[in-house]
Design a protein around this motif. Sequence first.
Motif, PDB file in Angstrom:
ATOM      1  N   ILE A 137     -19.789   8.486  14.795  1.00 14.82           N
ATOM      2  CA  ILE A 137     -20.256   7.269  15.459  1.00 14.82           C
ATOM      3  C   ILE A 137     -21.613   6.862  14.901  1.00 14.82           C
ATOM      4  N   THR A 138     -22.495   7.847  14.679  1.00 12.73           N
ATOM      5  CA  THR A 138     -23.812   7.543  14.132  1.00 12.73           C
ATOM      6  C   THR A 138     -23.698   6.899  12.762  1.00 12.73           C
ATOM      7  N   LEU A 139     -22.813   7.411  11.917  1.00 15.06           N
ATOM      8  CA  LEU A 139     -22.614   6.826  10.590  1.00 15.06           C
ATOM      9  C   LEU A 139     -22.138   5.384  10.699  1.00 15.06           C
ATOM     10  N   THR A 140     -21.195   5.127  11.590  1.00 16.15           N
ATOM     11  CA  THR A 140     -20.701   3.761  11.789  1.00 16.15           C
ATOM     12  C   THR A 140     -21.824   2.841  12.247  1.00 16.15           C
ATOM     13  N   VAL A 141     -22.672   3.350  13.130  1.00 15.78           N
ATOM     14  CA  VAL A 141     -23.755   2.537  13.686  1.00 15.78           C
ATOM     15  C   VAL A 141     -24.819   2.231  12.638  1.00 15.78           C
ATOM     16  N   ILE A 142     -25.273   3.242  11.899  1.00 22.21           N
ATOM     17  CA  ILE A 142     -26.379   3.003  10.975  1.00 22.21           C
ATOM     18  C   ILE A 142     -25.955   2.123   9.807  1.00 22.21           C
ATOM     19  N   VAL A 143     -24.682   2.212   9.417  1.00 26.10           N
ATOM     20  CA  VAL A 143     -24.184   1.360   8.339  1.00 26.10           C
ATOM     21  C   VAL A 143     -23.873  -0.040   8.873  1.00 26.10           C
ATOM     22  N   GLY A 144     -23.214  -0.098  10.026  1.00 20.59           N
ATOM     23  CA  GLY A 144     -22.825  -1.394  10.582  1.00 20.59           C
ATOM     24  C   GLY A 144     -23.992  -2.248  11.017  1.00 20.59           C
ATOM     25  N   PHE A 167     -39.315   7.993  -3.724  1.00 22.65           N
ATOM     26  CA  PHE A 167     -38.241   7.010  -3.770  1.00 22.65           C
ATOM     27  C   PHE A 167     -38.264   6.140  -2.507  1.00 22.65           C
ATOM     28  N   PRO A 168     -39.262   5.263  -2.377  1.00 18.95           N
ATOM     29  CA  PRO A 168     -39.261   4.333  -1.233  1.00 18.95           C
ATOM     30  C   PRO A 168     -38.050   3.420  -1.319  1.00 18.95           C
ATOM     31  N   LEU A 169     -37.470   3.103  -0.169  1.00 18.15           N
ATOM     32  CA  LEU A 169     -36.210   2.354  -0.172  1.00 18.15           C
ATOM     33  C   LEU A 169     -36.150   1.394   1.005  1.00 18.15           C
ATOM     34  N   ALA A 170     -35.977   0.115   0.702  1.00 19.88           N
ATOM     35  CA  ALA A 170     -35.787  -0.885   1.758  1.00 19.88           C
ATOM     36  C   ALA A 170     -34.360  -0.794   2.284  1.00 19.88           C
ATOM     37  N   PRO A 171     -34.157  -0.902   3.585  1.00 20.02           N
ATOM     38  CA  PRO A 171     -32.798  -0.841   4.140  1.00 20.02           C
ATOM     39  C   PRO A 171     -31.997  -2.082   3.759  1.00 20.02           C
ATOM     40  N   PRO A 172     -30.676  -2.013   3.830  1.00 22.18           N
ATOM     41  CA  PRO A 172     -29.845  -3.150   3.406  1.00 22.18           C
ATOM     42  C   PRO A 172     -30.076  -4.425   4.210  1.00 22.18           C
ATOM     43  N   ARG A 173     -30.544  -4.312   5.460  1.00 21.21           N
ATOM     44  CA  ARG A 173     -30.789  -5.511   6.256  1.00 21.21           C
ATOM     45  C   ARG A 173     -31.916  -6.359   5.676  1.00 21.21           C
ATOM     46  N   GLY A 204     -17.766  -1.345   0.943  1.00 20.38           N
ATOM     47  CA  GLY A 204     -18.910  -2.177   1.276  1.00 20.38           C
ATOM     48  C   GLY A 204     -19.371  -1.977   2.707  1.00 20.38           C
ATOM     49  N   GLU A 205     -20.678  -1.888   2.891  1.00 23.93           N
ATOM     50  CA  GLU A 205     -21.237  -1.795   4.245  1.00 23.93           C
ATOM     51  C   GLU A 205     -20.870  -3.012   5.086  1.00 23.93           C
ATOM     52  N   GLY A 206     -20.642  -4.147   4.407  1.00 23.49           N
ATOM     53  CA  GLY A 206     -20.294  -5.360   5.130  1.00 23.49           C
ATOM     54  C   GLY A 206     -18.990  -5.245   5.898  1.00 23.49           C
ATOM     55  N   ARG A 227     -31.143  -1.033  -6.892  1.00 21.29           N
ATOM     56  CA  ARG A 227     -30.502   0.025  -7.680  1.00 21.29           C
ATOM     57  C   ARG A 227     -29.453   0.770  -6.847  1.00 21.29           C
ATOM     58  N   VAL A 228     -29.776   1.087  -5.592  1.00 19.04           N
ATOM     59  CA  VAL A 228     -28.824   1.789  -4.726  1.00 19.04           C
ATOM     60  C   VAL A 228     -27.607   0.927  -4.464  1.00 19.04           C
ATOM     61  N   TRP A 229     -27.839  -0.354  -4.151  1.00 18.06           N
ATOM     62  CA  TRP A 229     -26.727  -1.269  -3.890  1.00 18.06           C
ATOM     63  C   TRP A 229     -25.828  -1.381  -5.124  1.00 18.06           C
ATOM     64  N   GLY A 230     -26.433  -1.498  -6.292  1.00 23.60           N
ATOM     65  CA  GLY A 230     -25.651  -1.597  -7.516  1.00 23.60           C
ATOM     66  C   GLY A 230     -24.885  -0.316  -7.813  1.00 23.60           C
ATOM     67  N   LEU A 231     -25.504   0.845  -7.567  1.00 23.36           N
ATOM     68  CA  LEU A 231     -24.826   2.120  -7.805  1.00 23.36           C
ATOM     69  C   LEU A 231     -23.623   2.269  -6.884  1.00 23.36           C
ATOM     70  N   GLU A 232     -23.779   1.901  -5.624  1.00 23.34           N
ATOM     71  CA  GLU A 232     -22.655   2.004  -4.695  1.00 23.34           C
ATOM     72  C   GLU A 232     -21.479   1.153  -5.143  1.00 23.34           C
ATOM     73  N   ARG A 233     -21.771  -0.050  -5.636  1.00 23.85           N
ATOM     74  CA  ARG A 233     -20.692  -0.909  -6.109  1.00 23.85           C
ATOM     75  C   ARG A 233     -20.084  -0.349  -7.405  1.00 23.85           C
ATOM     76  N   ALA A 234     -20.930   0.259  -8.250  1.00 21.14           N
ATOM     77  CA  ALA A 234     -20.436   0.796  -9.519  1.00 21.14           C
ATOM     78  C   ALA A 234     -19.467   1.961  -9.304  1.00 21.14           C
ATOM     79  N   VAL A 235     -19.725   2.764  -8.271  1.00 19.08           N
ATOM     80  CA  VAL A 235     -18.841   3.910  -8.005  1.00 19.08           C
ATOM     81  C   VAL A 235     -17.783   3.569  -6.957  1.00 19.08           C
TER      82      VAL A 235
END
Length: 262
Positions: free
Chosen positions: A205-212, A132-138, A66-68, A54-62
Motif C-alpha cells: 500500500i505504501t508503494l502504491t501511495v508514494i508512487v501514485g 545524489f539530490p533528487l527532485a520528486p516526480p511531482r 509509468g508512475e502515471g 536522468r531517473v525518469w529517462g532511465l526508468e523509461r529506458a528499462v
Amino acid sequence: MHVRTEPAGPRKGTAARPPLVRELLLVLGLFLVYKFGRRLAIGHTTAAFHNADRVWGLERAVHLPGEGGVQSLLLHSGAVVHLANTYYATVHFPATVLFLVWLYVRRPAHYLWSRRVLAAVTSVALVLPFAFPLAPPRMLESTGLQDTARLYGPSVYGPPDADHLSNQFAAMPSLHFGWALMVAIGLIAATRSRWRWLWLLHPLITLTVIVGTANHYWLDSIAATALFLLAFTFIRAPDRAGRPRAGRPRCGRRRALAPSPG
C-alpha cells in the motif's frame, strides 16, 4: 527434598530486554536524525532537477511501468486520492514507532535486530542526498504528474523555497517504503501466525501511495530495498524464539559430536 529454584530471567541464548530509557533516547535520536538530517543537504536544486530527468529517462529506458498509471487509478475518486495523501502524511512514523514498541515488549531480540537495521539504513540514506539530490516526480513538468497533496490535501510540504522542516530534494531512497518494508519483514520474522504474511500489505500500500501521489519514483523504492537487503546480509535476524541464528558447524565439532565406534 529441597528443590533449588533459579530467579526468572531470559532463556539461555535469548536477548535480554535493553534498558528502556536508553532505547527511548536511541530511537528518538534515530527519528530526529531522519527528520532533520536531510536538511543539511539542501541547496542543490539544479542538480536535483538534473538527476530527476536522468531517473525518469532511465526508468523509461528499462521499461518500468509509468508512475502515471498508478496516479490515474487514484484520481478516479477524490475520496481515494485524499485517503492516499492522508496515508502518506500520517502512517509512516506512527506505524514504525508502534512496530518498535511491540517488539521491545514482546520480542526483545527482534527489537534489537530491527532497530539496528533501521539505524544502519537510515544513516546511509542521510548521506545519499549529498551525492545524489533528487527532485520528486511531482516537481518535474515532463512527467505530467499532479501534486495530489497540494490539489486534494492533506499536504505535509510547503513551497520548496519556503519549507524549513524538510528537504524535498531527498527523494532517493524512499524511506517511506523502506521503513514499511522493515515493519512487514520484522513482524513476519518475529511471529508465527499463518496470517503474518498479510503484513506485506503495508509496504505494498505504501508503494502504491508514494508512487501514485508523485512523491517518489519506482527507483526510489528499489534503492531502499537494496539498502535493506544489504543490511540484512550483515545484521542477522534471530530465530522466532529469540536465539541468534547459528552459523554452519565446524567440521571438527561435527566429528566431536559423532558417536564413537564400538
